[in-house]
Design an enzyme around this catalytic site. Structure first.
Site, PDB file in Angstrom:
ATOM      1  N   CYS A  38     -53.869  -2.593  -3.235  1.00 24.44           N
ATOM      2  CA  CYS A  38     -54.072  -1.197  -2.844  1.00 24.44           C
ATOM      3  C   CYS A  38     -55.416  -1.040  -2.142  1.00 24.44           C
ATOM      4  O   CYS A  38     -56.469  -1.345  -2.723  1.00 24.44           O
ATOM      5  CB  CYS A  38     -54.021  -0.284  -4.067  1.00 24.44           C
ATOM      6  SG  CYS A  38     -54.316   1.451  -3.640  1.00 24.44           S
TER       7      CYS A  38
ATOM      8  N   ASN B  22     -44.122  -8.838   2.708  1.00 15.88           N
ATOM      9  CA  ASN B  22     -44.183  -7.374   2.726  1.00 15.88           C
ATOM     10  C   ASN B  22     -44.994  -6.918   3.939  1.00 15.88           C
ATOM     11  O   ASN B  22     -45.989  -7.531   4.288  1.00 15.88           O
ATOM     12  CB  ASN B  22     -44.844  -6.894   1.422  1.00 15.88           C
ATOM     13  CG  ASN B  22     -45.128  -5.402   1.400  1.00 15.88           C
ATOM     14  OD1 ASN B  22     -46.255  -5.000   1.138  1.00 15.88           O
ATOM     15  ND2 ASN B  22     -44.139  -4.577   1.672  1.00 15.88           N
TER      16      ASN B  22
END
Length: 315
Positions: A114, A214
Site C-alpha cells: 500500500c 498484479n
C-alpha cells in the site's frame, strides 16, 4: 457475523494452495478498500473468480476491538477460499490477528504494497519492502503459531528500483515459509506509469513458490497475455473487476445478468446505499452514454436505482 459460521467452519475451509497446484492460472479478486467486501466477493465468485481477498484490515485494531472485527470482517459458508489481508508491523500482533481469523478464513496476506501516505507513516504497507528482516520475522512467527498446515500466509509487495532488493526480499520471505507472493509491478513512487511485467518475470524465475502478477489487468485477454509475459501462477485484478465483475468468465463488458445478480446480492446482504450505487456506476461505465451517466450517477435512493434499471434495462 463471525459467530454465525462457527458451527460450519470445519467443512467449509479450503486449502488455497490446491488452486496453485491445479495447473490452471489462478484468477484472483484483489483486496480493495471499501469494495472487496462479502457482497462483491459473492458476485465475482459466480463469474469464475477462484480466490478472493478482503479489503486491508489494520491488525492492531482487529485484535484490540470486537467492534472493529464486526465492522471490518463478514463472511459466510460460500465465501471460500478467502484470504484476509492485514496491515501489520509487529510479528505478535499479526499472529494474534491470524489466530482470531484462522477458523473463518483460508489464509492471511501481509500488505507490503500500500503506497498511501498514512499507511507508510504508520509503518504499514509499502514501507515494509525496505524491511525484509521484519517481513521474514512476521511470516515465520505466524507459521510457528498457527497449527493448521493448510492455512496460507502470503505477502503482497511492490518492487524496488533496484530489483535485486526485491528478489532478496522474496527469497527471505520464501525461506520463512510464505505460501505465495503477489507482485504489483510498480515501485512505491509509481502510480499510473506502465507496469514492469519484466520485473515480475524475473521474480518468478527466482522463486520456487507461486508468484501472482498484479497491475493494470482489465480484460481476460490482458490476464492471458500477462500470464505469458510473466509466467506467473496467478493473476490478481482490482479495477478491472470493478468495471466488469464477469471479466474472468470471458465477458468483454458487464452483462445485464451480472447487474441483476449484483442487485439481488446487494439487497440480500443489506449493502449500504453508497457502496451499492458505486459498484453499479463502475459496472455500467462502459455500457452507458454520457447523458445516462449524468442521470444515473446522481440517483440518491435504492428505490430510484431499481426504478431506473427496470425502466431502461428491464433489470
Amino acid at each position: 457475523m463471525i459467530g454465525d459460521i462457527r458451527e460450519t467452519k470445519e467443512c467449509q475451509l479450503k486449502d488455497p494452495m490446491d488452486l496453485f497446484h491445479s495447473g490452471q492460472v489462478v484468477k484472483i479478486c484483489a483486496p480493495m478498500v471499501r469494495y472487496s467486501k462479502l457482497a462483491f466477493r459473492t458476485l465475482v465468485r459466480k463469474y469464475s473468480c477462484d480466490l478472493c481477498y478482503t479489503p486491508m484490515i489494520v491488525a492492531a485494531d482487529f485484535v484490540r476491538s470486537a467492534k472493529a472485527r464486526d465492522s471490518e470482517f463478514t463472511t459466510n459458508k460460500g465465501d471460500h477460499p478467502l484470504i484476509v489481508q492485514f496491515a501489520a508491523k509487529e510479528a505478535q500482533v499479526l499472529c494474534d490477528a491470524a489466530r482470531i481469523i484462522c477458523p473463518f478464513a483460508d489464509g492471511i496476506d501481509l500488505n507490503c504494497g500500500c503506497p498511501q501516505r498514512w499507511a507508510i507513516s504508520e509503518g504499514y504497507g509499502a514501507c515494509l519492502i525496505n524491511k525484509p528482516e521484519l517481513v521474514k520475522d512476521m511470516v515465520r512467527h505466524v507459521r510457528s503459531q498457527i497449527d493448521n498446515p493448510k492455512f496460507s500466509i502470503s505477502i503482497k509487495i511492490r518492487i524496488h528500483e533496484d530489483l535485486k532488493r526485491t528478489v532478496d526480499l522474496c527469497q527471505k520471505a520464501e525461506a520463512a515459509g510464505v505460501s505465495w507472493i503477489t507482485v504489483h509491478g510498480r515501485s512505491i513512487e509509481e502510480r499510473h506509469q506502465p507496469v514492469h511485467y519484466d520485473a515480475i518475470k524475473i521474480i518468478k524465475q527466482s522463486m520456487s513458490i507461486p508468484v501472482v502478477a498484479n497491475g493494470d489487468i482489465k480484460t481476460l485477454k490482458d490476464a492471458e497475455n500477462i500470464h505469458h509475459l510473466t509466467e506467473a501462477d496467478g493473476i490478481m485484478v482490482a479495477r478491472g473487476l470493478l468495471a466488469n465483475p464477469a471479466m474472468f468468465a470471458g465477458y468483454e463488458e458487464t452483462p445485464f445478468q451480472c447487474i441483476q445478480d449484483w442487485v439481488d446480492i446487494a439487497l440480500e446482504h443489506g449493502t449500504p446505499f453508497t457502496c451499492f450505487h458505486h459498484h453499479l456506476m463502475y459496472m455500467m461505465e462502459r455500457i452507458t452514454s454520457k447523458q445516462e451517466k449524468k442521470v444515473f450517477n446522481v440517483l440518491s435512493s435504492t428505490s430510484a436505482i431499481l426504478d431506473y434499471l427496470n425502466d431502461h434495462y428491464g433489470v
